[in-house]
Design an enzyme around this catalytic site. Structure first.
Site, PDB file in Angstrom:
ATOM      1  N   GLU A   1      -0.673   1.521   9.799  1.00 16.46           N
ATOM      2  CA  GLU A   1      -1.856   2.211  10.319  1.00 16.46           C
ATOM      3  C   GLU A   1      -1.617   2.739  11.744  1.00 16.46           C
ATOM      4  OE1 GLU A   1      -2.072  -0.362   8.218  1.00 16.46           O
ATOM      5  OE2 GLU A   1      -3.165   0.746   6.678  1.00 16.46           O
TER       6      GLU A   1
ATOM      7  N   CYS B   1      -3.865   7.448  -1.294  1.00 16.97           N
ATOM      8  CA  CYS B   1      -5.207   7.451  -1.910  1.00 16.97           C
ATOM      9  C   CYS B   1      -6.287   7.820  -0.898  1.00 16.97           C
ATOM     10  CB  CYS B   1      -5.522   6.087  -2.489  1.00 16.97           C
ATOM     11  SG  CYS B   1      -4.094   5.083  -2.864  1.00 16.97           S
TER      12      CYS B   1
ATOM     13  N   CYS C   1       0.843  -1.204   0.000  1.00 12.95           N
ATOM     14  CA  CYS C   1       0.000   0.000   0.000  1.00 12.95           C
ATOM     15  C   CYS C   1       0.878   1.253   0.000  1.00 12.95           C
ATOM     16  CB  CYS C   1      -0.861  -0.039   1.256  1.00 12.95           C
ATOM     17  SG  CYS C   1      -1.758   1.479   1.603  1.00 12.95           S
TER      18      CYS C   1
ATOM     19  N   GLU D   1      -6.216  -6.407   5.589  1.00 16.77           N
ATOM     20  CA  GLU D   1      -6.424  -5.111   4.933  1.00 16.77           C
ATOM     21  C   GLU D   1      -7.354  -5.270   3.729  1.00 16.77           C
ATOM     22  OE1 GLU D   1      -6.277  -1.317   3.283  1.00 16.77           O
ATOM     23  OE2 GLU D   1      -5.766  -3.124   2.179  1.00 16.77           O
TER      24      GLU D   1
ATOM     25  N   CYS E   1      -5.058  -0.901  -6.897  1.00 19.28           N
ATOM     26  CA  CYS E   1      -3.875  -1.159  -6.056  1.00 19.28           C
ATOM     27  C   CYS E   1      -3.707  -2.645  -5.775  1.00 19.28           C
ATOM     28  CB  CYS E   1      -3.904  -0.334  -4.780  1.00 19.28           C
ATOM     29  SG  CYS E   1      -5.077  -0.875  -3.532  1.00 19.28           S
TER      30      CYS E   1
ATOM     31  N   HIS F   1     -13.210   5.234  -2.255  1.00 19.86           N
ATOM     32  CA  HIS F   1     -12.098   4.374  -1.835  1.00 19.86           C
ATOM     33  C   HIS F   1     -12.284   2.934  -2.334  1.00 19.86           C
ATOM     34  CE1 HIS F   1      -8.302   4.104   0.085  1.00 19.86           C
ATOM     35  NE2 HIS F   1      -8.677   3.132   0.894  1.00 19.86           N
TER      36      HIS F   1
ATOM     37  N   TYR G   1      -9.755  -0.445  -5.233  1.00 15.38           N
ATOM     38  CA  TYR G   1      -9.131  -1.690  -4.776  1.00 15.38           C
ATOM     39  C   TYR G   1      -8.707  -2.654  -5.877  1.00 15.38           C
ATOM     40  CZ  TYR G   1      -8.777  -1.103   0.200  1.00 15.38           C
ATOM     41  OH  TYR G   1      -8.359  -0.715   1.443  1.00 15.38           O
TER      42      TYR G   1
ATOM     43  N   THR H   1      -4.381   4.828   7.835  1.00 16.26           N
ATOM     44  CA  THR H   1      -3.338   4.436   6.886  1.00 16.26           C
ATOM     45  C   THR H   1      -2.402   5.611   6.594  1.00 16.26           C
ATOM     46  OG1 THR H   1      -4.808   2.813   5.893  1.00 16.26           O
ATOM     47  CG2 THR H   1      -2.997   3.576   4.532  1.00 16.26           C
TER      48      THR H   1
HETATM   49 FE1  SF4 Z   1      -3.529   1.586   0.187  1.00 16.89          FE
HETATM   50 FE2  SF4 Z   1      -4.900   0.696  -1.904  1.00 16.89          FE
HETATM   51 FE3  SF4 Z   1      -6.125   2.137   0.004  1.00 16.89          FE
HETATM   52 FE4  SF4 Z   1      -4.365   3.244  -1.721  1.00 16.89          FE
HETATM   53  S1  SF4 Z   1      -6.360   2.356  -2.222  1.00 16.89           S
HETATM   54  S2  SF4 Z   1      -4.493   3.586   0.487  1.00 16.89           S
HETATM   55  S3  SF4 Z   1      -2.870   1.615  -1.944  1.00 16.89           S
HETATM   56  S4  SF4 Z   1      -5.202   0.100   0.252  1.00 16.89           S
HETATM   57 FE    FE Z   2      -6.895   0.638   2.411  1.00 12.47          FE
END
Ligand code: SF4
Ligand code: FE
Length: 480
Positions: A259, A105, A101, A445, A301, A294, A298, A192
């Protein structure tokens, strides 16, 4: 604040920030160079570093609709479907470099959710949050700071509303309204990238009713404000971050995001940084927007992270001579199918995005929720297949330090030798990477990041339009 451009600027800015951070019972004076935090700093730094490469300009930078200047995409407000799709492509690109990660974001999504919702709040309540927020946004775009998206509250007894809790601080709330601003108290959890960010953008954590008016708050503050304390969370395989040799797993970029719990002990926030203050009827929309923005991510990433895990698993097979077995090839293909499936979801919800009244673009919420929900399943299946292919050795392999021991080093080297003269150290490195990427914290996660699977199922009830589906079925068989 001086504009952050390079990786070096970013690291220096964290040194200068001196937020109050605790790790494992001790105060951390400087988060940069701390072995538990450096990997997360390294991955977040790539959001600055990669944006400077000419070949990434189109994906990682954008033109501010406010200033007309070139900005880092992580500070941009989506102006088109193209922007929504580029966000996903950017995430997969960065994940290929980090295998973990890169955190930035969350603040990106918080900026977009707040932008849209401040506009709608003004329309309904004749407030002036939108103009305030645009000024704040200009500051973020110009300084290029990293912002934490502060949504999740500790929540205490989940069967009670914020105002019914025995301890009123279990949800972040306004304790005082003053002529020059507000005072807030409470905490945000699972933050995060918290310890390596500059500011936090606080948002309400759930839909609220009138009794919870003081909990309906959105505001921004620097993380080095006196009274703000960050407590770093423990991670699975925490000690691996302290390793340098073949045992480290992913030594440069760690596991997931690092985190933290962030505590606000009577923090004053001036009005120009307050973007919701008591308009409880806007909280549900606020949460839905942030969650959708958000959840959109997913497949980008985690798709990119999965690509790295698939590569590591294929190498593990090669290093032990199983790569040409038909069942191994089939399982690798299955892993790719799952990775591309989650990626398809992220691209699809972006392609089906639309313009909100504020002018900012928003992904299709039903598809974004479906994307994230698929991630809660497919990442486990990808990890299961990685374990299947890599073998039990990922759970029983001796330490890398054993290689250096004069009594047992030769034994470990001899009996862990791979196929075709591959170095034992290289085999160990790849197996540890598979272990790191498919282990506890990364899986948790994928399950709970951007909201637990139940919260996506709730959205199917709201957005799934079951009544329309019944009508289609009835029509086909002629039921009135
Ligand atoms: Fe992390 Fe993915 Fe969330 Fe971005 S979208 S903060 S890379 S888990
Ligand atoms: Fe996340």
């Amino acid at each position: 604040m001086k504009r952050i451009v390079t990786r070096e600027d970013y690291v220096q800015s964290l040194k200068d920030l001196r937020s109050v951070v605790y790790y494992n019972g001790k105060r951390v004076e400087d988060v940069t160079g701390h072995p538990a935090m450096q990997p997360h700093i390294n991955s977040a730094a790539l959001t600055y570093e990669l944006a400077l490469r000419p070949e990434n300009e189109d994906l990682m930078t954008a033109v501010s609709h406010l200033s007309g200047k070139k900005i880092n995409r992580f500070t941009h407000i989506h102006q088109s479907v193209d922007d929504l799709i580029k966000k996903i492509l950017m995430m997969r690109l960065i994940a290929h470099e980090t295998g973990s990660c890169f955190q930035r974001c969350v603040g990106f999504d918080a900026l977009n959710a707040t932008y849209m919702t401040a506009y709608d709040t003004d329309q309904k309540h004749s407030t002036d949050y939108f103009e305030r927020f645009k000024k704040y946004l200009l500051h973020v775009q110009e300084s290029n700071v990293m912002v934490v998206g502060g949504m999740t509250d500790p929540k205490g007894d989940r069967s009670l509303s914020p105002s019914q809790q025995a301890d009123p601080d279990l949800f972040t709330h306004i304790v005082e309204r003053r002529p020059d601003g507000i005072v807030i108290r409470g905490a945000k959890v699972h933050m995060t990238g918290g310890v390596n960010s500059h500011e936090i953008l606080i948002m309400p954590t759930q839909a609220m009713k009138e009794a919870d008016r003081d909990y309906a708050v959105a505001c921004a503050l620097p993380l080095n404000t006196p009274g703000v304390t960050l407590i770093f969370g423990r991670q699975t395989n925490e000690e691996r971050k302290m390793e340098e040799g073949p045992d480290a797993g992913n030594p440069r970029f760690g596991v997931v995001g690092g985190e933290a719990m962030i505590v606000f002990d009577n923090i004053f926030v001036p009005w120009e940084r307050v973007f919701l203050c008591g308009e409880y009827d806007m909280t549900g929309l606020f949460v839905e927007r942030f969650a959708t923005l958000h959840r959109q991510n997913y497949g980008g990433c985690k798709g990119g992270v999965s690509d790295v895990l698939i590569g590591a698993t294929a190498l593990a097979a090669e290093y032990q001579g199983t790569a040409s077995a038909s069942h191994i090839r089939e399982k690798l293909a299955e892993m790719m199918h799952l990775a591309e499936t989650i990626y398809c979801g992220s691209v699809a919800c972006s392609a089906m995005g639309f313009k909100t009244p504020s002018g900012a673009y928003y992904p299709d919420p039903l598809l974004a929720n479906t994307t994230k929900h698929n991630v809660t399943r497919h990442i486990y299946e990808i990890s299961r297949l990685a374990h299947d292919i890599a073998g039990g050795i990922i759970a029983t392999m001796p330490f890398a330090h054993d290689l250096e021991n004069s009594d047992v080093g030769d034994y470990v080297r001899k009996f862990l030798a791979g196929a075709g003269g591959v170095k034992t150290e290289d085999r160990m490195k790849i197996l540890r990477l598979v272990e790191n990427m498919s282990g506890g914290t990364a899986l948790a996660e994928s399950m709970h990041g951007a909201g637990s699977p139940q919260s996506q199922k709730v959205m199917y009830g709201r957005l799934g339009n079951l009544e329309q589906k019944k009508r289609w079925a009835k029509k086909i068989v002629n039921i009135d």
